[in-house]
Design a protein around this motif. Structure first.
Motif, PDB file in Angstrom:
ATOM      1  N   GLY A 131       0.811  -1.204   0.000  1.00 21.99           N
ATOM      2  CA  GLY A 131       0.000   0.000   0.000  1.00 21.99           C
ATOM      3  C   GLY A 131       0.845   1.254   0.000  1.00 21.99           C
ATOM      4  O   GLY A 131       2.064   1.221  -0.197  1.00 21.99           O
ATOM      5  N   ILE A 132       0.173   2.367   0.227  1.00 20.12           N
ATOM      6  CA  ILE A 132       0.832   3.668   0.279  1.00 20.12           C
ATOM      7  C   ILE A 132       0.264   4.448   1.453  1.00 20.12           C
ATOM      8  O   ILE A 132      -0.933   4.368   1.748  1.00 20.12           O
ATOM      9  N   LEU A 133       1.130   5.183   2.134  1.00 23.42           N
ATOM     10  CA  LEU A 133       0.738   6.027   3.258  1.00 23.42           C
ATOM     11  C   LEU A 133       1.110   7.457   2.908  1.00 23.42           C
ATOM     12  O   LEU A 133       2.261   7.731   2.541  1.00 23.42           O
ATOM     13  N   THR A 145       4.364  -2.200   3.067  1.00 23.99           N
ATOM     14  CA  THR A 145       3.758  -3.527   3.002  1.00 23.99           C
ATOM     15  C   THR A 145       3.069  -3.780   4.327  1.00 23.99           C
ATOM     16  O   THR A 145       3.413  -3.175   5.352  1.00 23.99           O
ATOM     17  N   GLN A 146       2.088  -4.669   4.311  1.00 23.27           N
ATOM     18  CA  GLN A 146       1.338  -4.954   5.520  1.00 23.27           C
ATOM     19  C   GLN A 146       0.873  -6.413   5.529  1.00 23.27           C
ATOM     20  O   GLN A 146       0.781  -7.062   4.486  1.00 23.27           O
ATOM     21  N   GLY A 147       0.621  -6.887   6.714  1.00 24.49           N
ATOM     22  CA  GLY A 147       0.082  -8.231   6.894  1.00 24.49           C
ATOM     23  C   GLY A 147      -0.647  -8.290   8.215  1.00 24.49           C
ATOM     24  O   GLY A 147      -0.340  -7.541   9.148  1.00 24.49           O
ATOM     25  N   GLY A 148      -1.641  -9.181   8.281  1.00 24.76           N
ATOM     26  CA  GLY A 148      -2.414  -9.242   9.515  1.00 24.76           C
ATOM     27  C   GLY A 148      -3.209 -10.521   9.644  1.00 24.76           C
ATOM     28  O   GLY A 148      -3.249 -11.363   8.739  1.00 24.76           O
ATOM     29  N   ASN A 168       2.370  -2.867   9.825  1.00 26.95           N
ATOM     30  CA  ASN A 168       2.709  -2.124   8.613  1.00 26.95           C
ATOM     31  C   ASN A 168       4.179  -1.730   8.634  1.00 26.95           C
ATOM     32  O   ASN A 168       4.657  -1.136   9.621  1.00 26.95           O
ATOM     33  N   TYR A 169       4.882  -2.028   7.551  1.00 28.41           N
ATOM     34  CA  TYR A 169       6.296  -1.665   7.428  1.00 28.41           C
ATOM     35  C   TYR A 169       6.431  -0.644   6.304  1.00 28.41           C
ATOM     36  O   TYR A 169       6.018  -0.891   5.167  1.00 28.41           O
ATOM     37  N   ILE A 170       7.034   0.508   6.611  1.00 25.20           N
ATOM     38  CA  ILE A 170       7.140   1.605   5.654  1.00 25.20           C
ATOM     39  C   ILE A 170       8.544   1.649   5.047  1.00 25.20           C
ATOM     40  O   ILE A 170       9.539   1.523   5.753  1.00 25.20           O
ATOM     41  N   TYR A 171       8.587   1.854   3.725  1.00 25.12           N
ATOM     42  CA  TYR A 171       9.861   1.990   3.009  1.00 25.12           C
ATOM     43  C   TYR A 171      10.182   3.472   2.821  1.00 25.12           C
ATOM     44  O   TYR A 171       9.314   4.254   2.399  1.00 25.12           O
ATOM     45  N   VAL A 188       1.384  -0.388  14.044  1.00 27.11           N
ATOM     46  CA  VAL A 188       0.431  -1.496  14.203  1.00 27.11           C
ATOM     47  C   VAL A 188      -0.981  -0.938  14.270  1.00 27.11           C
ATOM     48  O   VAL A 188      -1.235   0.067  14.961  1.00 27.11           O
ATOM     49  N   ASN A 189      -1.910  -1.583  13.545  1.00 24.72           N
ATOM     50  CA  ASN A 189      -3.325  -1.228  13.589  1.00 24.72           C
ATOM     51  C   ASN A 189      -4.128  -2.339  14.265  1.00 24.72           C
ATOM     52  O   ASN A 189      -3.859  -3.526  14.040  1.00 24.72           O
ATOM     53  N   ALA A 190      -5.116  -1.949  15.045  1.00 28.00           N
ATOM     54  CA  ALA A 190      -6.111  -2.882  15.576  1.00 28.00           C
ATOM     55  C   ALA A 190      -7.482  -2.345  15.187  1.00 28.00           C
ATOM     56  O   ALA A 190      -7.759  -1.149  15.361  1.00 28.00           O
TER      57      ALA A 190
END
Length: 225
Positions: A131-133, A145-148, A168-171, A188-190
């Motif tokens: 994704g993009i932030l 990138t993200q995973g959950g 979420n890991y940001i490049y 981290v999102n919840a």
């Protein structure tokens, strides 16, 4: 000579035969066993989902003294096979201590998601994606990138309660990004929300009665010999 009475009797006979035929077909349908009678074959969920939810974000740089930031999310999912869907989402959330003209951030993600038990009312799921932030004014942006992992529980035929936890890991594509300085590459999102299922339901058509399989119509034959 064909009299009106003869015609009337013929019409009555045809109507009676059609009625018996329709009744027989109805009993055949009763004797058929739908796939949904088998737990392994049941199709509880439709192919399309709209999810709305709320949650909190925890930044990596604040793990020792956490300050949770709230967000809202809307998501669309489309199943390509019973277990696997492709989904995209948008999140709007705020991060404290930022002085951008318009406070807060947006993120957009695209994921592959795997439902472990799609034929059960309750199922865990896992997902990964990219994704993009970006800040609201699009001046500060980075790819990620993200995973959950999450759970989905059907409370009605078309509505499910869902919850998930996501890393979420940001490049650091944009050198000097103030967002990168704040989150230290990880957050981290919840989330908790509702899945709204809609569209055509997966195949739930009745099975054909096998040649040697007993049914109501076989045990109670109706017709003319």
């Amino acid at each position: 000579m064909i009299t009106p009475t003869t015609i009337k009797h013929a019409i009555m006979c045809v109507f009676l035969m059609l009625s018996i035929h329709s009744f027989s077909q109805g009993l055949i349908s009763v004797g058929e066993k739908p796939n949904s009678d088998s737990l392994s074959n049941s199709k509880l969920r439709t192919k399309n989902i709209i999810m709305v939810g709320v949650g909190s974000t925890l930044l990596n740089g604040e793990m020792n003294a956490p300050e949770y930031e709230n967000f809202i999310q809307i998501q669309y999912k489309r199943f390509v096979i019973p277990n696997l869907n492709i989904n995209g989402n948008l999140k709007k959330f705020d991060i404290k201590n930022y002085d951008f003209e318009t406070n807060g951030f947006l993120s957009g993600d695209l994921n592959l998601e795997w439902y472990v038990f799609p034929s059960n009312k309750f199922t865990p799921y896992i997902y990964v994606g990219a994704g993009i932030l970006t800040s609201n004014n699009f001046e500060d942006q980075n790819y990620k990138t993200q995973g959950g992992v999450g759970v989905d529980y059907l409370i009605t035929d078309n509505i499910a309660l869902t919850g998930s936890i996501e890393a979420n890991y940001i490049y650091d594509e944009q050198k000097g990004s103030r967002l990168m300085q704040e989150v230290d590459q990880l957050y981290v999102n919840a989330l908790i929300g509702f899945n709204f299922y809609f569209g055509s339901q997966k195949s739930n058509s009745p099975q054909k009665v096998k040649k040697n399989q007993s049914s109501i119509i076989n045990s109670n034959p109706i017709g003319f010999y």
